[in-house]
Design a protein around this motif. Structure first.
Motif, PDB file in Angstrom:
ATOM      1  N   GLU A  87       0.861  -1.126   0.053  1.00  0.00           N
ATOM      2  CA  GLU A  87       0.170   0.085  -0.015  1.00  0.00           C
ATOM      3  C   GLU A  87       1.062   1.320   0.005  1.00  0.00           C
ATOM      4  N   VAL A  93       3.988   9.010  -4.138  1.00  0.00           N
ATOM      5  CA  VAL A  93       4.669   9.590  -3.180  1.00  0.00           C
ATOM      6  C   VAL A  93       6.204   9.333  -3.124  1.00  0.00           C
TER       7      VAL A  93
ATOM      8  N   HIS B 102      -4.753   6.469   3.556  1.00  0.00           N
ATOM      9  CA  HIS B 102      -4.705   6.321   2.023  1.00  0.00           C
ATOM     10  C   HIS B 102      -4.795   7.733   1.476  1.00  0.00           C
ATOM     11  N   VAL B 104      -4.330  10.831   2.433  1.00  0.00           N
ATOM     12  CA  VAL B 104      -3.263  11.456   2.893  1.00  0.00           C
ATOM     13  C   VAL B 104      -2.007  11.463   1.947  1.00  0.00           C
ATOM     14  N   LEU B 105      -1.849   9.994   1.621  1.00  0.00           N
ATOM     15  CA  LEU B 105      -0.841   9.689   0.637  1.00  0.00           C
ATOM     16  C   LEU B 105      -1.286  10.075  -0.669  1.00  0.00           C
ATOM     17  N   TYR B 106      -2.537   9.866  -0.867  1.00  0.00           N
ATOM     18  CA  TYR B 106      -2.734  10.223  -2.336  1.00  0.00           C
ATOM     19  C   TYR B 106      -3.319  11.517  -2.445  1.00  0.00           C
ATOM     20  N   LYS B 107      -3.239  12.548  -1.578  1.00  0.00           N
ATOM     21  CA  LYS B 107      -3.272  13.728  -1.651  1.00  0.00           C
ATOM     22  C   LYS B 107      -4.718  14.295  -1.940  1.00  0.00           C
TER      23      LYS B 107
END
Ligand SMILES: Nc1ncnc2c1ncn2[C@@H]1O[C@H](COP(=O)(O)OP(=O)(O)OP(=O)(O)O)[C@@H](O)[C@H]1O
Ligand SMILES: [Mg+2]
Lengths: 247, 265
Positions: A87, A93, B102, B104-107
Protein backbone atom coordinates in the motif's frame (compact mmCIF):
# COMPACT_ATOMS: atom_id res chain seq x y z
CA UNK A 1 -0.96 16.73 6.54
CA UNK A 2 1.74 15.29 4.36
CA UNK A 3 2.95 11.78 3.68
CA UNK A 4 5.89 12.11 6.07
CA UNK A 5 3.58 13.15 8.87
CA UNK A 6 1.06 10.37 8.25
CA UNK A 7 3.83 7.74 8.18
CA UNK A 8 5.21 9.15 11.42
CA UNK A 9 1.76 9.15 13.00
CA UNK A 10 1.16 5.56 12.02
CA UNK A 11 4.36 4.37 13.72
CA UNK A 12 3.38 6.25 16.84
CA UNK A 13 -0.15 4.87 16.91
CA UNK A 14 1.14 1.35 16.60
CA UNK A 15 3.54 1.96 19.48
CA UNK A 16 0.94 3.41 21.78
CA UNK A 17 -1.48 0.58 20.98
CA UNK A 18 0.93 -2.24 21.73
CA UNK A 19 1.45 -1.74 25.45
CA UNK A 20 2.83 -5.25 25.81
CA UNK A 21 5.70 -4.42 23.52
CA UNK A 22 6.33 -1.12 25.24
CA UNK A 23 6.54 -2.80 28.66
CA UNK A 24 8.33 -5.86 27.31
CA UNK A 25 11.18 -3.90 25.83
CA UNK A 26 11.84 -2.28 29.21
CA UNK A 27 12.80 -5.67 30.65
CA UNK A 28 16.28 -5.79 29.22
CA UNK A 29 17.41 -2.32 30.33
CA UNK A 30 15.95 -3.04 33.77
CA UNK A 31 17.99 -6.23 34.09
CA UNK A 32 21.12 -4.39 33.07
CA UNK A 33 20.54 -1.63 35.58
CA UNK A 34 19.81 -4.07 38.38
CA UNK A 35 22.17 -6.98 37.73
CA UNK A 36 25.14 -5.21 36.17
CA UNK A 37 24.58 -1.90 37.90
CA UNK A 38 24.29 -3.27 41.42
CA UNK A 39 26.45 -6.32 40.72
CA UNK A 40 29.52 -4.53 39.44
CA UNK A 41 28.92 -1.32 41.40
CA UNK A 42 31.09 -2.24 44.41
CA UNK A 43 34.03 -3.51 42.30
CA UNK A 44 33.87 -0.41 40.12
CA UNK A 45 33.92 1.78 43.20
CA UNK A 46 36.84 -0.14 44.72
CA UNK A 47 38.77 0.29 41.49
CA UNK A 48 38.36 4.02 41.90
CA UNK A 49 35.78 4.57 39.17
CA UNK A 50 33.22 6.22 41.43
CA UNK A 51 29.49 5.59 41.35
CA UNK A 52 28.86 2.93 38.71
CA UNK A 53 25.18 3.80 38.18
CA UNK A 54 26.24 7.32 37.06
CA UNK A 55 28.47 5.66 34.49
CA UNK A 56 26.16 2.84 33.44
CA UNK A 57 22.84 4.67 33.11
CA UNK A 58 23.68 6.56 29.87
CA UNK A 59 24.85 3.24 28.40
CA UNK A 60 21.61 1.53 29.33
CA UNK A 61 19.55 4.43 27.99
CA UNK A 62 21.49 4.19 24.72
CA UNK A 63 20.80 0.48 24.72
CA UNK A 64 17.05 0.98 25.03
CA UNK A 65 17.18 3.45 22.14
CA UNK A 66 19.36 1.11 20.05
CA UNK A 67 17.14 -1.95 20.46
CA UNK A 68 13.86 -0.12 19.90
CA UNK A 69 15.29 1.68 16.89
CA UNK A 70 16.66 -1.41 15.14
CA UNK A 71 13.39 -3.16 15.87
CA UNK A 72 11.35 -0.28 14.45
CA UNK A 73 13.40 -0.45 11.26
CA UNK A 74 13.11 -4.23 11.01
CA UNK A 75 9.33 -3.83 11.21
CA UNK A 76 9.42 -3.25 7.46
CA UNK A 77 9.64 -7.04 7.19
CA UNK A 78 6.37 -7.38 9.07
CA UNK A 79 4.75 -4.82 6.85
CA UNK A 80 5.92 -6.84 3.91
CA UNK A 81 4.53 -10.07 5.34
CA UNK A 82 1.21 -8.59 6.41
CA UNK A 83 1.00 -6.86 3.05
CA UNK A 84 0.74 -3.25 4.17
CA UNK A 85 4.08 -2.39 2.58
CA UNK A 86 2.48 -2.72 -0.87
CA UNK A 87 0.00 0.00 0.00
CA UNK A 88 2.79 2.45 0.78
CA UNK A 89 4.93 1.42 -2.19
CA UNK A 90 2.30 2.08 -4.86
CA UNK A 91 1.44 5.51 -3.47
CA UNK A 92 2.31 8.47 -5.69
CA UNK A 93 4.78 9.74 -3.14
CA UNK A 94 8.54 9.53 -3.36
CA UNK A 95 9.77 6.46 -1.54
CA UNK A 96 12.33 8.69 0.11
CA UNK A 97 9.60 10.54 1.99
CA UNK A 98 7.90 7.27 2.92
CA UNK A 99 11.18 6.01 4.33
CA UNK A 100 11.94 9.27 6.13
CA UNK A 101 8.44 9.35 7.63
CA UNK A 102 8.60 5.87 9.01
CA UNK A 103 12.17 6.37 10.23
CA UNK A 104 11.16 9.53 12.05
CA UNK A 105 8.28 7.59 13.57
CA UNK A 106 10.50 4.71 14.64
CA UNK A 107 13.07 7.15 16.02
CA UNK A 108 10.42 8.99 18.02
CA UNK A 109 9.29 5.69 19.52
CA UNK A 110 12.89 4.78 20.33
CA UNK A 111 13.40 8.14 22.01
CA UNK A 112 10.29 7.62 24.12
CA UNK A 113 11.72 4.30 25.31
CA UNK A 114 15.01 6.06 26.04
CA UNK A 115 13.26 8.72 28.11
CA UNK A 116 11.30 6.08 30.04
CA UNK A 117 14.54 4.24 30.83
CA UNK A 118 16.10 7.55 31.87
CA UNK A 119 13.27 8.08 34.37
CA UNK A 120 13.67 4.52 35.66
CA UNK A 121 17.43 5.07 36.05
CA UNK A 122 16.73 8.13 38.13
CA UNK A 123 14.61 5.93 40.41
CA UNK A 124 17.65 3.67 40.79
CA UNK A 125 19.91 6.50 41.83
CA UNK A 126 21.06 8.04 38.55
CA UNK A 127 21.66 11.77 39.07
CA UNK A 128 22.29 13.48 35.73
CA UNK A 129 22.99 17.16 35.24
CA UNK A 130 19.69 18.41 33.91
CA UNK A 131 21.31 21.51 32.45
CA UNK A 132 22.24 19.76 29.21
CA UNK A 133 19.13 17.61 28.93
CA UNK A 134 18.36 19.05 25.49
CA UNK A 135 21.78 18.00 24.30
CA UNK A 136 21.16 14.53 25.70
CA UNK A 137 17.91 14.40 23.73
CA UNK A 138 19.78 15.38 20.59
CA UNK A 139 22.15 12.45 21.09
CA UNK A 140 19.25 10.10 21.74
CA UNK A 141 17.59 11.32 18.57
CA UNK A 142 20.72 10.80 16.49
CA UNK A 143 21.19 7.28 17.86
CA UNK A 144 17.52 6.56 17.21
CA UNK A 145 17.55 7.84 13.61
CA UNK A 146 20.81 6.09 12.80
CA UNK A 147 19.70 2.66 13.95
CA UNK A 148 16.14 2.88 12.66
CA UNK A 149 17.65 3.67 9.26
CA UNK A 150 20.07 0.76 9.64
CA UNK A 151 17.19 -1.55 10.55
CA UNK A 152 15.21 -0.34 7.54
CA UNK A 153 18.20 -0.89 5.27
CA UNK A 154 18.56 -4.47 6.52
CA UNK A 155 14.83 -5.17 6.38
CA UNK A 156 14.53 -4.00 2.80
CA UNK A 157 16.94 -6.79 1.83
CA UNK A 158 15.12 -9.52 3.73
CA UNK A 159 11.88 -11.33 3.01
CA UNK A 160 11.08 -12.83 6.38
CA UNK A 161 12.03 -12.85 10.03
CA UNK A 162 14.30 -15.92 9.70
CA UNK A 163 17.42 -13.81 9.90
CA UNK A 164 16.21 -11.78 12.86
CA UNK A 165 18.23 -13.78 15.46
CA UNK A 166 21.27 -13.40 13.23
CA UNK A 167 20.85 -9.64 13.24
CA UNK A 168 20.33 -9.54 16.99
CA UNK A 169 23.29 -11.75 17.86
CA UNK A 170 25.81 -10.69 15.26
CA UNK A 171 24.98 -7.03 14.89
CA UNK A 172 22.93 -5.48 17.66
CA UNK A 173 24.51 -7.28 20.60
CA UNK A 174 28.10 -6.62 19.47
CA UNK A 175 27.20 -2.99 18.74
CA UNK A 176 26.04 -2.67 22.31
CA UNK A 177 28.79 -4.62 24.08
CA UNK A 178 31.63 -3.02 22.12
CA UNK A 179 30.41 0.50 22.62
CA UNK A 180 31.72 1.36 26.05
CA UNK A 181 28.18 1.31 27.40
CA UNK A 182 29.03 -0.93 30.34
CA UNK A 183 32.76 -0.33 30.75
CA UNK A 184 34.96 2.75 30.26
CA UNK A 185 36.89 2.87 27.01
CA UNK A 186 39.95 4.50 28.47
CA UNK A 187 42.43 1.87 29.47
CA UNK A 188 40.98 -0.98 27.40
CA UNK A 189 43.24 -3.04 25.14
CA UNK A 190 44.17 -1.28 21.88
CA UNK A 191 42.33 -3.91 19.86
CA UNK A 192 39.09 -3.23 21.70
CA UNK A 193 39.62 0.50 21.38
CA UNK A 194 39.99 0.16 17.61
CA UNK A 195 36.82 -1.92 17.38
CA UNK A 196 34.93 0.67 19.41
CA UNK A 197 36.22 3.51 17.25
CA UNK A 198 34.39 1.96 14.26
CA UNK A 199 31.22 1.52 16.25
CA UNK A 200 28.79 4.43 15.82
CA UNK A 201 27.10 3.56 19.09
CA UNK A 202 30.37 4.20 20.95
CA UNK A 203 30.10 7.87 19.96
CA UNK A 204 26.42 7.90 20.86
CA UNK A 205 27.05 6.52 24.34
CA UNK A 206 30.02 8.82 24.82
CA UNK A 207 28.09 11.90 23.79
CA UNK A 208 25.08 10.94 25.87
CA UNK A 209 27.27 10.36 28.90
CA UNK A 210 28.98 13.71 28.44
CA UNK A 211 25.66 15.51 28.02
CA UNK A 212 24.45 13.99 31.28
CA UNK A 213 27.52 15.40 32.99
CA UNK A 214 29.93 12.46 32.82
CA UNK A 215 33.39 12.51 31.30
CA UNK A 216 33.68 12.06 27.55
CA UNK A 217 36.22 9.74 25.99
CA UNK A 218 36.14 11.08 22.43
CA UNK A 219 34.81 14.53 23.27
CA UNK A 220 31.32 15.78 22.61
CA UNK A 221 32.21 17.62 19.41
CA UNK A 222 33.74 14.51 17.86
CA UNK A 223 30.74 12.50 19.02
CA UNK A 224 28.31 14.86 17.33
CA UNK A 225 30.23 14.96 14.06
CA UNK A 226 30.84 11.20 13.81
CA UNK A 227 27.30 10.34 14.84
CA UNK A 228 25.86 12.89 12.42
CA UNK A 229 27.96 11.45 9.64
CA UNK A 230 26.91 7.85 10.32
CA UNK A 231 23.31 8.97 10.64
CA UNK A 232 23.35 10.69 7.25
CA UNK A 233 25.08 7.70 5.70
CA UNK A 234 22.55 5.14 6.94
CA UNK A 235 19.61 7.38 6.09
CA UNK A 236 20.95 7.58 2.56
CA UNK A 237 21.64 3.87 2.34
CA UNK A 238 18.33 2.95 3.96
CA UNK A 239 16.21 5.11 1.70
CA UNK A 240 18.09 3.97 -1.38
CA UNK A 241 17.59 0.28 -0.53
CA UNK A 242 13.99 0.96 0.51
CA UNK A 243 13.26 2.63 -2.82
CA UNK A 244 14.53 -0.47 -4.61
CA UNK A 245 12.18 -2.89 -2.87
CA UNK A 246 10.22 -5.15 -5.20
CA UNK A 247 7.30 -7.25 -4.10
CA UNK B 1 -5.39 12.25 -25.35
CA UNK B 2 -4.38 8.87 -26.56
CA UNK B 3 -7.10 6.31 -26.63
CA UNK B 4 -5.04 3.52 -25.08
CA UNK B 5 -4.48 4.19 -21.41
CA UNK B 6 -2.45 1.00 -20.96
CA UNK B 7 -0.11 -0.36 -23.61
CA UNK B 8 1.83 -3.54 -22.99
CA UNK B 9 4.41 -4.87 -25.41
CA UNK B 10 6.21 -8.22 -25.10
CA UNK B 11 6.00 -8.15 -21.34
CA UNK B 12 8.08 -10.93 -19.81
CA UNK B 13 8.91 -11.80 -16.22
CA UNK B 14 11.27 -14.56 -15.19
CA UNK B 15 11.82 -15.79 -11.64
CA UNK B 16 15.15 -17.54 -11.99
CA UNK B 17 14.70 -19.96 -14.85
CA UNK B 18 10.91 -19.99 -14.51
CA UNK B 19 8.99 -17.75 -16.89
CA UNK B 20 5.86 -16.51 -15.14
CA UNK B 21 4.84 -14.01 -17.82
CA UNK B 22 5.86 -14.73 -21.35
CA UNK B 23 5.67 -12.03 -24.00
CA UNK B 24 2.30 -10.46 -23.25
CA UNK B 25 1.08 -7.71 -25.55
CA UNK B 26 -2.26 -5.94 -25.16
CA UNK B 27 -3.88 -2.53 -24.93
CA UNK B 28 -6.56 -1.20 -22.67
CA UNK B 29 -8.70 1.64 -23.89
CA UNK B 30 -9.50 4.68 -21.80
CA UNK B 31 -12.78 4.21 -19.95
CA UNK B 32 -12.93 0.50 -20.64
CA UNK B 33 -13.77 -2.28 -18.21
CA UNK B 34 -11.04 -4.75 -18.98
CA UNK B 35 -11.15 -8.33 -17.69
CA UNK B 36 -7.89 -10.20 -17.22
CA UNK B 37 -8.69 -13.87 -16.90
CA UNK B 38 -6.73 -17.06 -16.45
CA UNK B 39 -6.41 -20.12 -14.24
CA UNK B 40 -4.33 -20.20 -11.04
CA UNK B 41 -0.69 -19.44 -11.66
CA UNK B 42 -1.38 -18.03 -15.13
CA UNK B 43 0.58 -14.88 -14.31
CA UNK B 44 -2.23 -12.39 -13.66
CA UNK B 45 -0.93 -11.06 -10.37
CA UNK B 46 2.63 -10.95 -11.63
CA UNK B 47 1.48 -8.89 -14.63
CA UNK B 48 -0.55 -6.54 -12.45
CA UNK B 49 2.43 -6.05 -10.14
CA UNK B 50 4.51 -5.00 -13.12
CA UNK B 51 1.78 -2.69 -14.40
CA UNK B 52 1.61 -1.06 -10.97
CA UNK B 53 5.41 -0.58 -10.65
CA UNK B 54 5.82 -3.04 -7.77
CA UNK B 55 7.89 -5.43 -9.84
CA UNK B 56 10.42 -4.81 -12.59
CA UNK B 57 9.80 -6.66 -15.85
CA UNK B 58 12.57 -8.89 -17.15
CA UNK B 59 11.88 -7.45 -20.58
CA UNK B 60 9.17 -5.70 -22.52
CA UNK B 61 7.47 -2.33 -22.31
CA UNK B 62 4.62 -0.97 -20.24
CA UNK B 63 3.10 2.42 -20.90
CA UNK B 64 0.47 3.68 -18.48
CA UNK B 65 -1.28 6.93 -19.37
CA UNK B 66 1.55 7.72 -21.77
CA UNK B 67 4.31 7.13 -19.23
CA UNK B 68 6.83 4.34 -18.98
CA UNK B 69 6.15 2.18 -15.92
CA UNK B 70 9.83 1.48 -15.32
CA UNK B 71 11.46 4.82 -16.10
CA UNK B 72 8.68 7.05 -14.75
CA UNK B 73 7.36 4.85 -11.95
CA UNK B 74 6.55 7.84 -9.74
CA UNK B 75 4.38 9.52 -12.39
CA UNK B 76 2.68 6.26 -13.25
CA UNK B 77 1.72 5.82 -9.61
CA UNK B 78 -0.23 9.08 -9.85
CA UNK B 79 -2.67 7.54 -12.28
CA UNK B 80 -3.96 4.39 -10.66
CA UNK B 81 -5.50 2.82 -7.60
CA UNK B 82 -5.20 -0.84 -6.80
CA UNK B 83 -6.94 -3.51 -4.79
CA UNK B 84 -4.42 -6.29 -4.26
CA UNK B 85 -5.20 -9.96 -4.26
CA UNK B 86 -3.39 -10.42 -0.91
CA UNK B 87 -4.22 -8.50 2.26
CA UNK B 88 -2.77 -5.01 2.43
CA UNK B 89 -4.45 -3.29 5.38
CA UNK B 90 -2.78 -2.20 8.59
CA UNK B 91 -4.45 -4.41 11.19
CA UNK B 92 -3.39 -2.18 14.05
CA UNK B 93 -5.24 0.83 12.65
CA UNK B 94 -8.99 1.37 12.56
CA UNK B 95 -11.04 1.22 9.38
CA UNK B 96 -11.24 5.00 9.33
CA UNK B 97 -7.52 5.43 9.92
CA UNK B 98 -6.70 3.06 7.06
CA UNK B 99 -8.88 5.15 4.77
CA UNK B 100 -7.45 8.42 6.03
CA UNK B 101 -3.89 7.18 5.65
CA UNK B 102 -4.63 6.38 2.03
CA UNK B 103 -6.34 9.72 1.44
CA UNK B 104 -3.35 11.63 2.77
CA UNK B 105 -0.83 9.60 0.77
CA UNK B 106 -2.86 10.25 -2.38
CA UNK B 107 -3.26 13.95 -1.54
CA UNK B 108 -7.05 13.96 -1.53
CA UNK B 109 -8.04 17.43 -0.18
CA UNK B 110 -9.26 17.20 3.45
CA UNK B 111 -12.88 18.17 2.82
CA UNK B 112 -13.29 15.77 -0.10
CA UNK B 113 -11.46 13.12 1.86
CA UNK B 114 -13.80 13.34 4.79
CA UNK B 115 -16.94 13.29 2.71
CA UNK B 116 -15.77 10.49 0.49
CA UNK B 117 -14.55 8.27 3.33
CA UNK B 118 -18.00 8.53 4.89
CA UNK B 119 -19.74 7.83 1.60
CA UNK B 120 -17.57 4.79 0.88
CA UNK B 121 -17.72 3.37 4.39
CA UNK B 122 -21.50 3.66 4.23
CA UNK B 123 -21.52 2.01 0.82
CA UNK B 124 -19.64 -1.02 2.16
CA UNK B 125 -21.73 -0.93 5.35
CA UNK B 126 -18.83 -0.40 7.70
CA UNK B 127 -19.60 3.16 8.79
CA UNK B 128 -20.78 2.05 12.22
CA UNK B 129 -17.58 0.01 12.63
CA UNK B 130 -15.28 2.79 11.44
CA UNK B 131 -13.47 3.11 14.76
CA UNK B 132 -12.82 -0.60 15.22
CA UNK B 133 -9.35 -1.98 14.64
CA UNK B 134 -9.13 -3.83 11.35
CA UNK B 135 -7.80 -6.94 13.12
CA UNK B 136 -11.27 -7.41 14.59
CA UNK B 137 -12.88 -7.58 11.15
CA UNK B 138 -13.98 -10.68 9.26
CA UNK B 139 -12.34 -11.59 5.96
CA UNK B 140 -15.21 -10.17 3.92
CA UNK B 141 -15.23 -6.93 5.90
CA UNK B 142 -11.51 -6.48 5.28
CA UNK B 143 -12.03 -7.12 1.59
CA UNK B 144 -14.77 -4.52 1.39
CA UNK B 145 -12.56 -2.02 3.15
CA UNK B 146 -9.70 -2.66 0.74
CA UNK B 147 -11.97 -2.06 -2.22
CA UNK B 148 -13.31 1.15 -0.72
CA UNK B 149 -9.78 2.31 -0.05
CA UNK B 150 -8.67 1.62 -3.62
CA UNK B 151 -11.51 3.79 -4.91
CA UNK B 152 -11.04 6.63 -2.41
CA UNK B 153 -8.86 8.88 -4.55
CA UNK B 154 -10.87 8.35 -7.77
CA UNK B 155 -7.91 7.18 -9.83
CA UNK B 156 -7.87 7.25 -13.61
CA UNK B 157 -7.30 3.51 -13.65
CA UNK B 158 -8.52 1.11 -11.05
CA UNK B 159 -6.69 -2.22 -10.85
CA UNK B 160 -8.65 -4.94 -9.09
CA UNK B 161 -6.90 -8.27 -8.56
CA UNK B 162 -9.68 -10.75 -7.83
CA UNK B 163 -11.58 -8.11 -5.89
CA UNK B 164 -14.68 -10.04 -5.00
CA UNK B 165 -13.16 -13.30 -3.71
CA UNK B 166 -14.78 -14.18 -0.42
CA UNK B 167 -17.69 -11.77 -0.75
CA UNK B 168 -21.30 -12.86 -0.67
CA UNK B 169 -23.32 -12.43 -3.89
CA UNK B 170 -25.27 -9.35 -2.74
CA UNK B 171 -22.14 -7.54 -1.64
CA UNK B 172 -20.45 -8.48 -4.88
CA UNK B 173 -23.30 -7.01 -6.88
CA UNK B 174 -23.47 -3.94 -4.75
CA UNK B 175 -19.74 -3.21 -5.11
CA UNK B 176 -19.67 -3.89 -8.83
CA UNK B 177 -22.59 -1.54 -9.34
CA UNK B 178 -20.73 1.18 -7.49
CA UNK B 179 -17.58 0.59 -9.55
CA UNK B 180 -19.46 0.51 -12.86
CA UNK B 181 -21.21 3.70 -11.86
CA UNK B 182 -17.82 5.35 -11.28
CA UNK B 183 -16.67 3.96 -14.60
CA UNK B 184 -19.61 5.67 -16.28
CA UNK B 185 -19.61 8.95 -14.41
CA UNK B 186 -15.91 9.57 -13.90
CA UNK B 187 -14.64 7.63 -16.91
CA UNK B 188 -12.43 5.52 -14.68
CA UNK B 189 -10.76 2.67 -16.53
CA UNK B 190 -11.25 -0.61 -14.69
CA UNK B 191 -8.68 -3.38 -15.07
CA UNK B 192 -9.68 -6.48 -13.13
CA UNK B 193 -8.83 -10.13 -12.80
CA UNK B 194 -11.32 -12.68 -11.61
CA UNK B 195 -12.17 -16.35 -11.42
CA UNK B 196 -15.88 -15.72 -11.68
CA UNK B 197 -16.64 -16.02 -15.38
CA UNK B 198 -20.22 -14.88 -15.12
CA UNK B 199 -18.91 -11.78 -13.38
CA UNK B 200 -16.47 -11.12 -16.20
CA UNK B 201 -19.19 -11.81 -18.74
CA UNK B 202 -21.47 -9.32 -17.10
CA UNK B 203 -19.15 -6.40 -16.43
CA UNK B 204 -16.26 -6.57 -18.89
CA UNK B 205 -16.23 -4.68 -22.20
CA UNK B 206 -13.27 -6.73 -23.25
CA UNK B 207 -11.40 -9.70 -21.81
CA UNK B 208 -7.95 -11.15 -22.25
CA UNK B 209 -7.44 -14.76 -21.27
CA UNK B 210 -3.94 -15.85 -20.33
CA UNK B 211 -2.51 -19.21 -19.38
CA UNK B 212 1.05 -20.09 -18.37
CA UNK B 213 2.11 -16.53 -18.97
CA UNK B 214 0.79 -16.34 -22.53
CA UNK B 215 -2.27 -14.83 -24.13
CA UNK B 216 -4.73 -17.42 -25.36
CA UNK B 217 -7.63 -15.28 -26.43
CA UNK B 218 -8.69 -11.67 -26.58
CA UNK B 219 -11.96 -9.98 -27.42
CA UNK B 220 -15.36 -9.03 -26.13
CA UNK B 221 -17.12 -11.71 -24.07
CA UNK B 222 -19.67 -12.03 -26.88
CA UNK B 223 -17.05 -12.56 -29.55
CA UNK B 224 -15.22 -15.17 -27.47
CA UNK B 225 -18.41 -17.09 -26.89
CA UNK B 226 -19.11 -16.93 -30.58
CA UNK B 227 -15.64 -18.14 -31.50
CA UNK B 228 -15.72 -21.01 -29.03
CA UNK B 229 -19.35 -21.72 -29.95
CA UNK B 230 -20.42 -21.83 -26.34
CA UNK B 231 -23.30 -20.29 -24.44
CA UNK B 232 -21.37 -19.01 -21.45
CA UNK B 233 -17.98 -17.43 -20.99
CA UNK B 234 -17.19 -20.15 -18.48
CA UNK B 235 -17.54 -22.83 -21.14
CA UNK B 236 -15.57 -20.75 -23.59
CA UNK B 237 -12.84 -20.35 -21.00
CA UNK B 238 -12.61 -24.09 -20.41
CA UNK B 239 -12.52 -24.76 -24.09
CA UNK B 240 -9.86 -22.15 -24.67
CA UNK B 241 -7.56 -22.92 -21.77
CA UNK B 242 -8.00 -26.64 -22.09
CA UNK B 243 -8.81 -27.03 -18.42
CA UNK B 244 -11.03 -25.77 -15.67
CA UNK B 245 -10.44 -22.79 -13.49
CA UNK B 246 -8.68 -24.41 -10.58
CA UNK B 247 -7.64 -27.50 -12.41
CA UNK B 248 -3.87 -27.23 -12.37
CA UNK B 249 -3.42 -30.81 -13.50
CA UNK B 250 -2.54 -30.57 -17.13
CA UNK B 251 -2.40 -34.28 -17.92
CA UNK B 252 -4.61 -35.63 -20.63
CA UNK B 253 -5.39 -32.30 -22.11
CA UNK B 254 -2.97 -32.36 -24.98
CA UNK B 255 -5.87 -32.60 -27.39
CA UNK B 256 -7.36 -29.52 -25.88
CA UNK B 257 -4.00 -27.78 -26.09
CA UNK B 258 -4.01 -28.36 -29.82
CA UNK B 259 -7.32 -26.62 -29.95
CA UNK B 260 -5.97 -23.79 -27.88
CA UNK B 261 -3.28 -23.16 -30.45
CA UNK B 262 -5.94 -22.53 -33.03
CA UNK B 263 -7.26 -19.65 -30.98
CA UNK B 264 -3.96 -17.98 -30.51
CA UNK B 265 -3.37 -14.94 -32.59
N1 LIG C 1 8.19 -14.05 -6.28
C1 LIG C 1 8.06 -15.15 -7.02
N2 LIG C 1 9.07 -16.03 -7.13
C2 LIG C 1 8.96 -17.14 -7.87
N3 LIG C 1 7.87 -17.48 -8.56
C3 LIG C 1 6.82 -16.66 -8.51
C4 LIG C 1 6.85 -15.45 -7.73
N4 LIG C 1 5.65 -14.83 -7.87
C5 LIG C 1 4.92 -15.61 -8.68
N5 LIG C 1 5.61 -16.69 -9.07
C6 LIG C 1 5.13 -17.75 -9.97
O1 LIG C 1 4.62 -17.16 -11.12
C7 LIG C 1 3.46 -17.84 -11.58
C8 LIG C 1 2.34 -16.86 -11.78
O2 LIG C 1 1.89 -16.41 -10.52
P1 LIG C 1 0.76 -15.33 -10.36
O3 LIG C 1 0.63 -15.03 -8.91
O4 LIG C 1 1.01 -14.20 -11.28
O5 LIG C 1 -0.52 -16.14 -10.86
P2 LIG C 1 -2.05 -15.68 -10.92
O6 LIG C 1 -2.46 -15.74 -12.33
O7 LIG C 1 -2.24 -14.41 -10.21
O8 LIG C 1 -2.74 -16.88 -10.13
P3 LIG C 1 -3.96 -16.86 -9.09
O9 LIG C 1 -5.19 -17.00 -9.89
O10 LIG C 1 -3.71 -18.09 -8.27
O11 LIG C 1 -3.89 -15.62 -8.30
C9 LIG C 1 3.18 -18.93 -10.57
O12 LIG C 1 3.63 -20.17 -11.08
C10 LIG C 1 3.98 -18.53 -9.37
O13 LIG C 1 4.43 -19.66 -8.68
MG1 LIG D 1 -3.22 -13.79 -8.62
Amino acid sequence: MGPIYIMWLRQLKRYVRSRARMVGSLGQPLIFLLAIGFGFGPIYQKAGGGDYIQFLAPGVIAMAVLFTAVFAGIEVIWDRQFGFLKETLVAPVSRFSIMIGRTLGGATVAMCQGVIVMVISVCFGFRPHWGAILLALVFMFLIAMLFTALGTALASQLNDMQSFPLIMNFLVMPLFFFSGAIFPLNGVSPALAVVASFNPLAYGVDGLRAAFGGTAFYGMGTDLIVLGFFCAFFLGLGSWLFSKIQI
Amino acid sequence: MKNNIIEVKNLTKKFGSFTAVNGLSFNTQRGQVFGFLGPNGAGKTTSIKMLTTLLQPTSGQITVDGKDAVKNAREVRESFGIVFQDPSLDDELTAYENMEFHGVLYKVPPAVRKARIEELLRMIELWDRKDDLVKQFSGGMKRRLEIARGILHHPQILFLDEPTVGLDPQTRNHIWNYILDLNQKEKITVFFSTHYMEEADRVADEVTIIDRGKIIAQGTPASLKKKARTKTLEEAFIKLTGHGLRDEDASGIEGMRMMKKMWRR
